[in-house]
Design a protein around this motif. Structure first.
Motif, mmCIF file in Angstrom:
data_model
loop_
_atom_site.group_PDB
_atom_site.id
_atom_site.type_symbol
_atom_site.label_atom_id
_atom_site.label_comp_id
_atom_site.label_asym_id
_atom_site.label_seq_id
_atom_site.Cartn_x
_atom_site.Cartn_y
_atom_site.Cartn_z
ATOM 1 N N THR A 63 0.973 -1.048 0.046
ATOM 2 C CA THR A 63 0.074 -0.071 0.034
ATOM 3 C C THR A 63 0.778 1.233 -0.024
ATOM 4 O O THR A 63 2.166 1.014 0.040
ATOM 5 C CB THR A 63 -0.981 0.079 1.246
ATOM 6 O OG1 THR A 63 -0.012 0.274 2.608
ATOM 7 C CG2 THR A 63 -1.806 -1.193 1.338
ATOM 8 N N THR A 65 1.855 2.969 2.147
ATOM 9 C CA THR A 65 3.024 2.895 3.297
ATOM 10 C C THR A 65 4.181 2.023 2.770
ATOM 11 O O THR A 65 5.177 2.478 3.221
ATOM 12 C CB THR A 65 2.359 2.364 4.521
ATOM 13 O OG1 THR A 65 1.130 3.125 4.971
ATOM 14 C CG2 THR A 65 3.132 2.131 5.848
ATOM 15 N N THR A 143 -3.965 14.205 4.089
ATOM 16 C CA THR A 143 -5.383 13.759 4.157
ATOM 17 C C THR A 143 -6.140 13.839 5.392
ATOM 18 O O THR A 143 -7.445 13.820 5.397
ATOM 19 C CB THR A 143 -5.222 12.194 3.661
ATOM 20 O OG1 THR A 143 -4.478 12.134 2.530
ATOM 21 C CG2 THR A 143 -6.666 11.736 2.954
ATOM 22 N N ASP A 170 5.178 12.370 -0.982
ATOM 23 C CA ASP A 170 3.925 11.746 -0.620
ATOM 24 C C ASP A 170 2.903 12.208 -1.552
ATOM 25 O O ASP A 170 2.322 13.352 -1.201
ATOM 26 C CB ASP A 170 3.760 11.593 0.626
ATOM 27 C CG ASP A 170 2.369 10.890 0.881
ATOM 28 O OD1 ASP A 170 1.465 10.665 -0.052
ATOM 29 O OD2 ASP A 170 1.918 10.481 2.140
ATOM 30 N N LYS A 196 -6.717 5.344 -4.239
ATOM 31 C CA LYS A 196 -7.188 6.742 -3.863
ATOM 32 C C LYS A 196 -7.467 7.182 -5.237
ATOM 33 O O LYS A 196 -8.366 6.738 -6.016
ATOM 34 C CB LYS A 196 -5.940 7.468 -3.226
ATOM 35 C CG LYS A 196 -5.897 6.959 -1.780
ATOM 36 C CD LYS A 196 -5.936 7.643 -0.455
ATOM 37 C CE LYS A 196 -5.562 6.635 0.644
ATOM 38 N NZ LYS A 196 -4.789 7.473 1.750
HETATM 39 C C1 LIG Z 1 -3.819 6.757 2.389
HETATM 40 C C2 LIG Z 1 -2.355 7.699 2.500
HETATM 41 C C3 LIG Z 1 -1.361 7.074 3.086
HETATM 42 C C4 LIG Z 1 -1.247 5.616 3.429
HETATM 43 O O1 LIG Z 1 -1.571 4.666 2.399
HETATM 44 P P1 LIG Z 1 -1.845 3.196 2.519
HETATM 45 O O2 LIG Z 1 -2.084 3.042 1.311
HETATM 46 O O3 LIG Z 1 -3.009 3.397 3.669
HETATM 47 O O4 LIG Z 1 -0.590 2.637 3.052
HETATM 48 C C5 LIG Z 1 -0.122 7.813 2.994
HETATM 49 N N1 LIG Z 1 -0.109 8.986 2.697
HETATM 50 C C6 LIG Z 1 -1.230 9.648 2.437
HETATM 51 C C7 LIG Z 1 -1.164 11.462 2.130
HETATM 52 C C8 LIG Z 1 -2.505 9.213 2.432
HETATM 53 O O5 LIG Z 1 -3.795 9.599 2.041
#
Ligand SMILES: *Cc1c(COP(=O)(O)O)cnc(C)c1O
Length: 390
Positions: A63, A65, A143, A170, A196
């Motif tokens: 994911t 992460t 987020t 990120d 996302k």
């Molecule tokens: C959702 C999110 C993550 C984490 O991603 P996962 O897929 O849950 O591991 C990291 N950074 C941002 C800004 C996010 O919105």
């Protein structure tokens, strides 16, 4: 049974039917040319979505992460200095991961609701005459707070101070929904996930590496095995993976890039902006405020909405799920109980957004908040009616 209502969490998003079908495949040999016909268009599609000519794209079964970890472990060594601002739960978690890998993080504490302080970055970089800072981290879209940061300004901070640090961004909740310019902003590693902007289930970490980041992998000594980009590169050269890839999900990613690029990146960004503006009009009509402190940093993928003092915002989210079968996002970390979030990313329409606004109003009325039913809906309707239809 799923009610069929859209979700309004800021990821995972609603999954378009077409993409669900694209993921549902019979088994194909992941060492065959057939898999290559899925993988390579997916990699090319992601590169285009990042607005890059030459970034090397890697897709791990993981994911977002795992994407963070890919960036850190491939380019850095224990003890390396990292510069990062903490302005929400996601930037906090990336910093925490750095610390757990033995990196030396210089943290710029930033109010939750404010954007990354590029000016402060510039001062710190200019003062780092020996170039001990190896990487600057930037969370493009926080987020947890619904705050967008200016990555071009972070690039300018690096350039103005003549600092050679890498820029890791990120983009998990911005890429494929909000403007992202890998090449123009001089991004070295971009990180996202499948659930996302790409509108799939969770399961893929998607990263782009610049030539400079690839160069840094030669000297970085943090241990890496599963997330080693060179193992992955070797696999790709032979139409394969160092291990078994999630073929259906990668096929979904190929299709997702296709529909995003077919709609047109700028149209996708404009649609997200319009839908977000409608939500913001509703928030204003309710007399509430966003967690994001100024319009330049309003996120087009998620709005974190402050609820009145003494009201626990988590109750609204629980109530919406229980009574109306609608999912909103809770407040996280420092803003737990203080905000609830309406996610508005992915394949959303004006009409879907209106249903979320209407549901939030019913919940607020049910829980005794002082709002007039229909006030936010009407404000958003006026806006959507007069904007161009999607
Ligand atoms: C959702 C999110 C993550 C984490 O991603 P996962 O897929 O849950 O591991 C990291 N950074 C941002 C800004 C996010 O919105």
């Amino acid at each position: 049974m799923h009610s069929g209502n859209p979700v309004f969490i800021p990821g995972p998003t609603n999954i378009p039917e077409h993409l669900r079908k694209a993921c549902d495949m019979p088994t194909v040999d992941h060492r065959s040319a057939l898999f290559g016909d899925i993988l390579h268009p997916a990699l090319d599609g992601v590169r285009k979505v990042l607005k890059s000519e030459s970034a090397e794209i890697f897709i791990f079964s993981s994911t977002g992460t795992g994407g963070w970890e890919t960036a850190l472990t491939n380019c850095l060594s224990a003890g390396d200095r990292v510069l990062a601002a903490r302005n929400g739960m996601f930037s906090h978690k990336w910093i925490n991961m750095c610390e757990r890998h033995g990196l030396d993080v210089q943290i710029v504490e930033t109010p939750w609701g404010a954007a990354l302080p590029a000016n402060r970055y510039e001062e710190i970089l200019a003062a780092d005459a020996n170039h001990e800072i190896k990487v600057v981290l930037a969370t493009h879209n926080e987020t947890a707070t619904g705050v967008k940061s200016d990555i071009a300004a972070v690039r300018s901070a690096l350039d103005a101070s003549g600092h050679p640090a890498l820029l890791f961004v990120d983009g998990v909740s911005s890429i494929a929904s909000m403007d992202f310019r890998f090449d123009e902003w001089g991004v070295d590693v971009a990180v996202t996930g499948s659930q996302k902007g790409f509108m799939l289930t969770a399961g893929l970490a998607i990263v782009g590496f610049s030539a400079k980041a690839m160069e840094a992998t030669r000297t970085g000594t943090l241990p890496r095995t599963f997330f080693d980009v060179h193992d992955m590169s070797k696999g790709y050269a032979a139409n394969g993976y160092p291990y078994t890839p999630p073929v259906g999900l990668i096929n979904g990613l190929k299709e997702s890039c296709h529909i995003i690029l077919e709609e047109g990146l700028e149209n996708v960004f404009a649609r997200h902006h319009r839908i977000a503006e409608g939500v913001r009009k509703a928030v204003r009509a309710w007399g509430f405020e966003l967690c994001a402190e100024s319009p330049e940093c309003y996120s087009d993928t998620v709005s974190a909405i402050k609820t009145p003092e003494g009201f626990n915002s988590t109750d609204l989210v629980t109530h919406a799920a229980r009574k109306y079968d609608v999912a909103f996002g809770v407040g996280l970390g420092d803003v737990t109980g203080k905000v609830f979030r309406i996610g508005h990313l992915g394949r959303l329409t004006d009409v879907m957004a209106l249903s979320g606004i209407a549901t939030a109003e019913m919940c607020m009325a049910d829980l005794g908040l002082d709002i007039r039913l229909g006030s936010g809906v009407a404000a958003a309707q006026e806006f959507y009616r007069n904007g161009s239809a999607s």
